[in-house]
Write an enzyme that holds these catalytic residues in place. Structure first.
Site, PDB file in Angstrom:
ATOM      1  N   LYS A  14      34.862 -20.830 111.142  1.00  0.00           N
ATOM      2  CA  LYS A  14      35.074 -19.600 110.369  1.00  0.00           C
ATOM      3  C   LYS A  14      33.943 -19.439 109.364  1.00  0.00           C
ATOM      4  CE  LYS A  14      36.349 -21.820 106.403  1.00  0.00           C
ATOM      5  NZ  LYS A  14      35.568 -21.768 105.135  1.00  0.00           N
ATOM      6  N   TRP A  97      29.943 -31.606 110.115  1.00  0.00           N
ATOM      7  CA  TRP A  97      30.883 -31.978 109.053  1.00  0.00           C
ATOM      8  C   TRP A  97      30.307 -31.579 107.700  1.00  0.00           C
ATOM      9  CZ3 TRP A  97      30.325 -35.542 104.969  1.00  0.00           C
ATOM     10  CH2 TRP A  97      31.502 -35.810 104.270  1.00  0.00           C
ATOM     11  N   GLY A  98      31.206 -31.270 106.746  1.00  0.00           N
ATOM     12  CA  GLY A  98      30.773 -30.927 105.398  1.00  0.00           C
ATOM     13  C   GLY A  98      29.972 -29.654 105.338  1.00  0.00           C
ATOM     14  N   ALA A  99      30.334 -28.672 106.193  1.00  0.00           N
ATOM     15  CA  ALA A  99      29.559 -27.443 106.310  1.00  0.00           C
ATOM     16  C   ALA A  99      30.255 -26.225 105.715  1.00  0.00           C
ATOM     17  CB  ALA A  99      29.243 -27.169 107.785  1.00  0.00           C
ATOM     18  N   LEU A 101      32.594 -24.733 107.366  1.00  0.00           N
ATOM     19  CA  LEU A 101      32.912 -23.945 108.555  1.00  0.00           C
ATOM     20  C   LEU A 101      34.349 -24.157 109.025  1.00  0.00           C
ATOM     21  CD1 LEU A 101      29.592 -24.570 110.530  1.00  0.00           C
ATOM     22  CD2 LEU A 101      30.276 -22.426 109.426  1.00  0.00           C
ATOM     23  N   GLY A 102      35.078 -25.050 108.376  1.00  0.00           N
ATOM     24  CA  GLY A 102      36.476 -25.270 108.708  1.00  0.00           C
ATOM     25  C   GLY A 102      36.707 -26.071 109.967  1.00  0.00           C
ATOM     26  N   GLY A 103      35.747 -26.885 110.379  1.00  0.00           N
ATOM     27  CA  GLY A 103      35.850 -27.577 111.660  1.00  0.00           C
ATOM     28  C   GLY A 103      37.071 -28.466 111.800  1.00  0.00           C
ATOM     29  N   GLY A 104      37.331 -29.312 110.808  1.00  0.00           N
ATOM     30  CA  GLY A 104      38.481 -30.201 110.897  1.00  0.00           C
ATOM     31  C   GLY A 104      39.793 -29.453 110.913  1.00  0.00           C
ATOM     32  N   SER A 106      40.224 -26.363 111.949  1.00  0.00           N
ATOM     33  CA  SER A 106      40.320 -25.665 113.223  1.00  0.00           C
ATOM     34  C   SER A 106      40.747 -26.614 114.335  1.00  0.00           C
ATOM     35  CB  SER A 106      38.980 -25.011 113.566  1.00  0.00           C
ATOM     36  OG  SER A 106      39.087 -24.231 114.737  1.00  0.00           O
ATOM     37  N   ASP A 138      43.126 -24.469 105.057  1.00  0.00           N
ATOM     38  CA  ASP A 138      42.557 -23.558 106.052  1.00  0.00           C
ATOM     39  C   ASP A 138      43.314 -23.559 107.373  1.00  0.00           C
ATOM     40  OD1 ASP A 138      40.607 -22.832 104.257  1.00  0.00           O
ATOM     41  OD2 ASP A 138      39.018 -24.047 105.156  1.00  0.00           O
TER      42      ASP A 138
END
Length: 293
Positions: A14, A97-99, A101-104, A106, A138
């Site tokens: 995101k 990671w740590g971006a 962008l909501g990766g974890g 998501s 998130d």
């Protein structure tokens, strides 16, 4: 027919078109307002049903922490549903990671949506979102199924209709832990709230959030902690004429046009060493939006 496996499940990133910190609760949680949009930069997950009740994760590429959000999401759903089945989760990690962008989050949402199908639970979206909120602020957004105007601590979602855009996204090599940003004494915590009365779609058209109104209140603190964030912002500004950090960073994005093709190709060859970047398309809806309700 009983499902045995689900392969190639996307977990999209995101972007926060803006992120305003409008206050702080007595328990320390920050109150936010932010338009969240889904983009087509994704992790990919594979879920295979186990009959022994065990929940295991297998990493392709980057090695994740032992107790990441994917495992926590699966175990929480298993406990809440009194589910005797287990699952093997294989994750192809593509989001950095740590971006911001909501990766974890998501990934966790995709696990919940996928297991809702694989285990035949048929829980409604609201129940999955409530469970997801206990994992991270998130997660409910990614379960929600579409772009949204997010308020509170992330639990209040209003569906958002915006023109689908292209975004150039870059991530410097240094990650930024979210907690470090939100606990910083220099963080602005009193931005005036955006009051949206009536149609949110009308407010979108009037405010042109996709066109760059608002700001990211976390960005000045992030730039002080990680000068590469400012460097990435300047890099995008020089090539696309705009830039903004997403979430708590360190990824930065630029609007790159609407329509079938972006205004320019992504200048991959110009990326500094160690940076990640790509041209992304707004999705509007989550690819698994129909997997609840």
């Amino acid at each position: 027919m009983t499902l045995r496996a689900l392969f190639d499940l996307p977990a999209p990133a995101k972007l926060n078109l803006f992120l305003h910190v409008i206050g702080r609760r007595a328990d320390g949680y920050h109150l936010l307002q932010s338009p969240f949009v889904l983009i087509d930069w994704c992790d990919t997950l594979h879920l295979e049903r186990r009959v022994d009740g065990r929940v295991q994760r297998h990493d392709i590429g980057a090695t994740l922490p032992d107790d990441d959000l994917c495992l926590r999401a699966a175990r929480l759903l298993q406990a809440e549903a009194s589910q005797p089945l287990g699952v093997d989760i294989t994750i192809e990690k593509r989001l950095p990671w740590g971006a911001g962008l909501g990766g974890g989050s998501s990934d966790a949402a995709t696990v919940l949506l996928g297991l809702n199908q694989l285990w035949g639970l048929h829980w409604p979206r609201t129940r999955l979102a409530t469970l997801g909120a206990s994992l991270g602020a998130d997660v409910p957004f990614f379960i929600g199924g579409q772009d949204a105007f997010v308020e509170g601590i992330g639990e209040r979602l209003r569906p958002l209709q915006l023109p689908r855009q292209w975004y150039a996204v870059v991530k410097p090599p240094t990650p930024l832990p979210t907690a470090q940003i939100f606990t910083h004494p220099a963080l602005t915590r009193d931005t005036e709230a955006v009051i949206v009365e009536g149609s949110l779609d009308d407010a979108c058209r009037q405010m042109d959030w996709a066109g760059g109104q608002g700001r990211n209140d976390l960005q000045p603190v992030a730039e002080s902690l990680c000068p590469e964030v400012a460097q990435a912002a300047r890099w995008l500004e020089a090539r696309f004429g705009n830039s903004r950090m997403t979430g708590s960073g360190s990824a930065v994005f630029a609007r790159a046009g609407t329509g079938d093709v972006p205004v320019a190709t992504f200048p991959q060859a110009e990326l500094p060493a160690g940076w990640e970047g790509r041209m992304c398309r707004g999705l509007g809806r989550h690819p698994l939006a129909d997997w609840a309700d």
